[in-house]
Enzyme design. Structure first.
Site, PDB file in Angstrom:
ATOM      1  N   CYS A   1       0.736  -1.416  -0.052  1.00  0.00           N
ATOM      2  CA  CYS A   1      -0.007  -0.018   0.137  1.00  0.00           C
ATOM      3  C   CYS A   1       0.963   1.172   0.023  1.00  0.00           C
ATOM      4  O   CYS A   1       1.680   1.256   0.882  1.00  0.00           O
ATOM      5  CB  CYS A   1      -0.957  -0.055   1.050  1.00  0.00           C
ATOM      6  SG  CYS A   1      -1.712   1.334   1.474  1.00  0.00           S
TER       7      CYS A   1
ATOM      8  N   CYS B   1       0.534   3.382   3.281  1.00  0.00           N
ATOM      9  CA  CYS B   1       1.371   2.674   4.420  1.00  0.00           C
ATOM     10  C   CYS B   1       2.802   2.867   4.412  1.00  0.00           C
ATOM     11  O   CYS B   1       3.287   3.171   5.378  1.00  0.00           O
ATOM     12  CB  CYS B   1       1.039   1.459   4.432  1.00  0.00           C
ATOM     13  SG  CYS B   1      -0.924   0.697   5.058  1.00  0.00           S
TER      14      CYS B   1
ATOM     15  N   ASP C   1      -0.454  16.866  -1.091  1.00  0.00           N
ATOM     16  CA  ASP C   1      -0.811  16.130  -2.318  1.00  0.00           C
ATOM     17  C   ASP C   1       0.137  16.367  -3.607  1.00  0.00           C
ATOM     18  O   ASP C   1       0.436  17.433  -3.758  1.00  0.00           O
ATOM     19  CB  ASP C   1      -2.388  16.393  -3.011  1.00  0.00           C
ATOM     20  CG  ASP C   1      -2.847  15.360  -3.794  1.00  0.00           C
ATOM     21  OD1 ASP C   1      -3.756  14.493  -3.431  1.00  0.00           O
ATOM     22  OD2 ASP C   1      -2.292  15.204  -5.029  1.00  0.00           O
TER      23      ASP C   1
ATOM     24  N   ASN D   1     -13.398  10.391  -1.593  1.00  0.00           N
ATOM     25  CA  ASN D   1     -13.502   9.341  -2.836  1.00  0.00           C
ATOM     26  C   ASN D   1     -13.739   7.904  -2.265  1.00  0.00           C
ATOM     27  O   ASN D   1     -12.805   7.379  -1.811  1.00  0.00           O
ATOM     28  CB  ASN D   1     -12.634   9.604  -4.028  1.00  0.00           C
ATOM     29  CG  ASN D   1     -12.525  11.215  -4.468  1.00  0.00           C
ATOM     30  OD1 ASN D   1     -13.334  11.685  -4.371  1.00  0.00           O
ATOM     31  ND2 ASN D   1     -11.457  11.546  -4.694  1.00  0.00           N
TER      32      ASN D   1
ATOM     33  N   GLY E   1     -13.980   7.901  -7.848  1.00  0.00           N
ATOM     34  CA  GLY E   1     -12.691   8.467  -8.422  1.00  0.00           C
ATOM     35  C   GLY E   1     -11.692   7.994  -7.406  1.00  0.00           C
ATOM     36  O   GLY E   1     -10.582   8.721  -7.506  1.00  0.00           O
TER      37      GLY E   1
ATOM     38  N   HIS F   1      -8.594   8.035   2.929  1.00  0.00           N
ATOM     39  CA  HIS F   1      -8.086   9.199   3.002  1.00  0.00           C
ATOM     40  C   HIS F   1      -8.957  10.233   2.863  1.00  0.00           C
ATOM     41  O   HIS F   1      -9.638  10.275   1.809  1.00  0.00           O
ATOM     42  CB  HIS F   1      -6.643   9.616   1.885  1.00  0.00           C
ATOM     43  CG  HIS F   1      -7.079   9.147   0.646  1.00  0.00           C
ATOM     44  ND1 HIS F   1      -7.107   7.934   0.058  1.00  0.00           N
ATOM     45  CD2 HIS F   1      -7.455  10.148  -0.531  1.00  0.00           C
ATOM     46  CE1 HIS F   1      -7.567   8.021  -1.147  1.00  0.00           C
ATOM     47  NE2 HIS F   1      -7.604   9.199  -1.553  1.00  0.00           N
TER      48      HIS F   1
ATOM     49  N   HIS G   1      -9.236  14.213   1.540  1.00  0.00           N
ATOM     50  CA  HIS G   1      -8.670  15.550   0.884  1.00  0.00           C
ATOM     51  C   HIS G   1      -8.989  16.836   1.710  1.00  0.00           C
ATOM     52  O   HIS G   1     -10.305  16.864   2.027  1.00  0.00           O
ATOM     53  CB  HIS G   1      -9.234  15.474  -0.662  1.00  0.00           C
ATOM     54  CG  HIS G   1      -8.811  14.531  -1.638  1.00  0.00           C
ATOM     55  ND1 HIS G   1      -7.708  14.493  -2.428  1.00  0.00           N
ATOM     56  CD2 HIS G   1      -9.190  13.029  -1.581  1.00  0.00           C
ATOM     57  CE1 HIS G   1      -7.782  13.298  -2.988  1.00  0.00           C
ATOM     58  NE2 HIS G   1      -8.589  12.468  -2.700  1.00  0.00           N
TER      59      HIS G   1
END
Ligand code: AMP
Ligand code: ZN
Length: 109
Positions: free
Chosen positions: A4, A7, A30, A85, A91, A98, A100
């Site tokens: 991942c 991770c 991001d 998402n 998406g 997570h 955003h």
């Protein structure tokens, strides 16, 4: 989870631009920002999507930490948007839950 991406970011084996970390969450910029401020907040436990989340304490913590990071770390006093998402249809590209945080300008609808 060894395969991942997020991770690995938490572990530090993949670099990230960290803005906040505590015992339950990790927050970083991001890599492809869609607003002047674009930060991801992730739980330290591996949960693939919001649809897999069962733990109200973890979800509550995540939302309170999103608020803390946006207000106290990123200083988004004017406001911000939180986006999660969910699965491919929503998406989602990285399958570690997570949120955003988007801000730094007046966001279009
Ligand atoms: P989502 O489409 O909701 O799964 O969002 C995944 C986000 O992760 C996207 O906005 C990507 O730009 C971002 N992203 C992917 N790889 C990295 C990375 N190595 N560091 C920071 N952000 C990343
Ligand atoms: Zn993970």
């Amino acid at each position: 989870m060894s395969d991942c991406l997020f991770c690995k970011i938490i572990e530090g084996s993949i670099p990230s631009d960290k803005v906040y970390e505590d015992n339950t969450v990790y927050a970083f910029k991001d890599i492809h920002p869609k607003a002047p401020t674009h930060v991801l907040v992730i739980p330290k436990t591996h949960i693939p999507t919001l649809a897999d989340a069962q733990d109200p304490t973890m979800l509550g913590e995540l939302m309170l930490k999103v608020n803390h990071v946006a207000n106290d770390v990123l200083n988004l006093e004017a406001g911000y948007r939180v986006v999660i998402n969910v699965r491919e249809g929503g998406g989602q590209e990285v399958f570690h839950l997570h949120a955003h945080i988007l801000g730094g300008k007046k966001l279009p609808f």
